[in-house]
Design a protein around this motif. Structure first.
Motif, PDB file in Angstrom:
ATOM      1  N   MET A   1       0.855  -1.179   0.000  1.00 44.79           N
ATOM      2  CA  MET A   1       0.000   0.000   0.000  1.00 44.79           C
ATOM      3  C   MET A   1       0.895   1.234   0.000  1.00 44.79           C
ATOM      4  N   ASP A   2       0.526   2.187  -0.793  1.00 43.50           N
ATOM      5  CA  ASP A   2       1.233   3.466  -0.882  1.00 43.50           C
ATOM      6  C   ASP A   2       1.319   4.097   0.513  1.00 43.50           C
ATOM      7  N   THR A   3       2.492   4.618   0.860  1.00 39.75           N
ATOM      8  CA  THR A   3       2.683   5.177   2.207  1.00 39.75           C
ATOM      9  C   THR A   3       1.789   6.387   2.467  1.00 39.75           C
ATOM     10  N   ALA A   4       1.500   7.171   1.446  1.00 30.66           N
ATOM     11  CA  ALA A   4       0.616   8.322   1.631  1.00 30.66           C
ATOM     12  C   ALA A   4      -0.798   7.871   1.991  1.00 30.66           C
ATOM     13  N   ILE A   5      -1.239   6.792   1.360  1.00 32.43           N
ATOM     14  CA  ILE A   5      -2.569   6.259   1.671  1.00 32.43           C
ATOM     15  C   ILE A   5      -2.575   5.676   3.079  1.00 32.43           C
ATOM     16  N   GLN A   6      -1.493   4.975   3.441  1.00 30.97           N
ATOM     17  CA  GLN A   6      -1.392   4.423   4.798  1.00 30.97           C
ATOM     18  C   GLN A   6      -1.463   5.523   5.846  1.00 30.97           C
ATOM     19  N   ARG A   7      -0.688   6.580   5.635  1.00 37.60           N
ATOM     20  CA  ARG A   7      -0.697   7.701   6.596  1.00 37.60           C
ATOM     21  C   ARG A   7      -2.077   8.329   6.684  1.00 37.60           C
ATOM     22  N   ALA A   8      -2.719   8.495   5.543  1.00 33.40           N
ATOM     23  CA  ALA A   8      -4.065   9.087   5.533  1.00 33.40           C
ATOM     24  C   ALA A   8      -5.058   8.181   6.255  1.00 33.40           C
ATOM     25  N   LEU A   9      -4.931   6.891   6.079  1.00 30.73           N
ATOM     26  CA  LEU A   9      -5.824   5.938   6.741  1.00 30.73           C
ATOM     27  C   LEU A   9      -5.617   5.978   8.256  1.00 30.73           C
ATOM     28  N   VAL A  10      -4.375   5.968   8.681  1.00 33.78           N
ATOM     29  CA  VAL A  10      -4.075   6.074  10.113  1.00 33.78           C
ATOM     30  C   VAL A  10      -4.573   7.414  10.659  1.00 33.78           C
ATOM     31  N   GLY A  11      -4.449   8.459   9.871  1.00 32.97           N
ATOM     32  CA  GLY A  11      -4.934   9.781  10.284  1.00 32.97           C
ATOM     33  C   GLY A  11      -6.444   9.837  10.447  1.00 32.97           C
ATOM     34  N   GLN A  12      -7.133   8.927   9.790  1.00 31.30           N
ATOM     35  CA  GLN A  12      -8.604   8.867   9.881  1.00 31.30           C
ATOM     36  C   GLN A  12      -9.074   7.880  10.949  1.00 31.30           C
ATOM     37  N   ARG A  13      -8.171   7.425  11.788  1.00 30.99           N
ATOM     38  CA  ARG A  13      -8.516   6.438  12.812  1.00 30.99           C
ATOM     39  C   ARG A  13      -9.725   6.841  13.664  1.00 30.99           C
ATOM     40  N   PRO A  14      -9.799   8.077  14.167  1.00 32.77           N
ATOM     41  CA  PRO A  14     -10.980   8.431  14.969  1.00 32.77           C
ATOM     42  C   PRO A  14     -12.284   8.303  14.170  1.00 32.77           C
ATOM     43  N   PHE A  15     -12.250   8.691  12.893  1.00 36.47           N
ATOM     44  CA  PHE A  15     -13.430   8.568  12.046  1.00 36.47           C
ATOM     45  C   PHE A  15     -13.789   7.091  11.833  1.00 36.47           C
ATOM     46  N   ILE A  16     -12.770   6.269  11.566  1.00 39.79           N
ATOM     47  CA  ILE A  16     -12.998   4.837  11.358  1.00 39.79           C
ATOM     48  C   ILE A  16     -13.634   4.229  12.601  1.00 39.79           C
ATOM     49  N   HIS A  17     -13.077   4.558  13.756  1.00 39.18           N
ATOM     50  CA  HIS A  17     -13.599   4.032  15.019  1.00 39.18           C
ATOM     51  C   HIS A  17     -15.066   4.431  15.198  1.00 39.18           C
ATOM     52  N   THR A  18     -15.378   5.693  14.957  1.00 42.83           N
ATOM     53  CA  THR A  18     -16.747   6.188  15.116  1.00 42.83           C
ATOM     54  C   THR A  18     -17.701   5.491  14.150  1.00 42.83           C
ATOM     55  N   GLN A  19     -17.289   5.384  12.889  1.00 45.34           N
ATOM     56  CA  GLN A  19     -18.138   4.708  11.892  1.00 45.34           C
ATOM     57  C   GLN A  19     -18.342   3.241  12.238  1.00 45.34           C
ATOM     58  N   TRP A  20     -17.268   2.588  12.628  1.00 45.00           N
ATOM     59  CA  TRP A  20     -17.335   1.172  12.983  1.00 45.00           C
ATOM     60  C   TRP A  20     -18.320   0.981  14.133  1.00 45.00           C
ATOM     61  N   GLU A  21     -18.204   1.824  15.140  1.00 39.86           N
ATOM     62  CA  GLU A  21     -19.112   1.723  16.288  1.00 39.86           C
ATOM     63  C   GLU A  21     -20.559   1.983  15.882  1.00 39.86           C
ATOM     64  N   LYS A  22     -20.780   2.999  15.047  1.00 39.14           N
ATOM     65  CA  LYS A  22     -22.151   3.287  14.583  1.00 39.14           C
ATOM     66  C   LYS A  22     -22.731   2.100  13.827  1.00 39.14           C
ATOM     67  N   LEU A  23     -21.945   1.543  12.917  1.00 36.03           N
ATOM     68  CA  LEU A  23     -22.413   0.396  12.141  1.00 36.03           C
ATOM     69  C   LEU A  23     -22.649  -0.816  13.038  1.00 36.03           C
ATOM     70  N   LEU A  24     -21.791  -1.011  14.009  1.00 37.06           N
ATOM     71  CA  LEU A  24     -21.940  -2.129  14.931  1.00 37.06           C
ATOM     72  C   LEU A  24     -23.215  -1.981  15.761  1.00 37.06           C
ATOM     73  N   ARG A  25     -23.535  -0.763  16.137  1.00 33.03           N
ATOM     74  CA  ARG A  25     -24.729  -0.522  16.962  1.00 33.03           C
ATOM     75  C   ARG A  25     -26.030  -0.667  16.163  1.00 33.03           C
ATOM     76  N   LEU A  26     -25.960  -0.665  14.845  1.00 31.43           N
ATOM     77  CA  LEU A  26     -27.151  -0.918  14.033  1.00 31.43           C
ATOM     78  C   LEU A  26     -27.618  -2.358  14.169  1.00 31.43           C
ATOM     79  N   ASP A  27     -26.669  -3.254  14.466  1.00 30.01           N
ATOM     80  CA  ASP A  27     -26.985  -4.666  14.645  1.00 30.01           C
ATOM     81  C   ASP A  27     -27.095  -4.932  16.137  1.00 30.01           C
ATOM     82  N   ARG A  28     -28.231  -5.377  16.580  1.00 27.80           N
ATOM     83  CA  ARG A  28     -28.463  -5.581  18.012  1.00 27.80           C
ATOM     84  C   ARG A  28     -27.773  -6.826  18.563  1.00 27.80           C
ATOM     85  N   GLY A  29     -27.307  -7.697  17.705  1.00 25.52           N
ATOM     86  CA  GLY A  29     -26.617  -8.899  18.139  1.00 25.52           C
ATOM     87  C   GLY A  29     -27.572 -10.037  18.422  1.00 25.52           C
ATOM     88  N   ASN A  30     -27.071 -11.244  18.253  1.00 28.59           N
ATOM     89  CA  ASN A  30     -27.908 -12.425  18.455  1.00 28.59           C
ATOM     90  C   ASN A  30     -27.613 -13.145  19.764  1.00 28.59           C
TER      91      ASN A  30
END
Length: 153
Positions: free
Chosen positions: A1-30
């Motif tokens: 993976m291109d290092t610029a893309i890697q850095r940008a992805l790591v820089g978006q960690r708070p956004f990724i975490h928030t989105q992941w949590e939001k998506l996870l909370r849409l599923d109530r779990g079995n």
């Protein structure tokens, strides 16, 4: 993976975490283990492992597409967890790449392949580890029946 893309992805960690949590909370779990409040604490650990593994990835050393991990009963709490994470990561990568008009198609494709393969390796390990101790696992369940029959129960 291109290092610029890697850095940008790591820089978006708070956004990724928030989105992941939001998506996870849409599923109530079995089950109690699959509830979002139970799973959400794993996101940072998974992201740590993912970001640590990205620089070591090489297209020459990895197959182009790994099969999805198998959960025979479909009850693993990790199924929804990793599905939500994959979506959050892919959305973020698309947004990053949209902001890089100079990015070549091969670099874009490599970034998706890298992210998919590293994430799939982590998902496979965790899903299959959970399945190996699942009470609904067909082989484990059958072995338990065999043991009970042998002991005269």
């Amino acid at each position: 993976m291109d290092t610029a893309i890697q850095r940008a992805l790591v820089g978006q960690r708070p956004f990724i975490h928030t989105q992941w949590e939001k998506l996870l909370r849409l599923d109530r779990g079995n089950s109690a283990l699959a509830r979002p409040d139970t799973m959400v604490h794993l996101i940072d650990t998974t992201l740590d492992e993912l970001f640590a593994s990205l620089p070591a990835w090489s297209a020459r050393r990895h197959a182009s597409r790994m099969p999805e991990p198998v959960c025979p009963c479909g009850r693993s709490p990790f199924l929804a967890y990793f599905a939500a994470g994959r979506q959050a990561l892919n959305e973020t990568l698309i947004t990053i790449q949209a902001g890089m008009p100079e990015l070549e198609a091969t670099a874009r494709d490599d970034a998706f392949a890298c992210l998919d393969q590293v994430f799939s390796r982590i998902a496979r390990r965790d899903i299959e580890s959970f399945c190996s101790v699942c009470q609904f696992h067909p082989v484990l369940h059958r072995r338990g029946d065999d043991i009970a029959a042998a002991s005269g129960r």
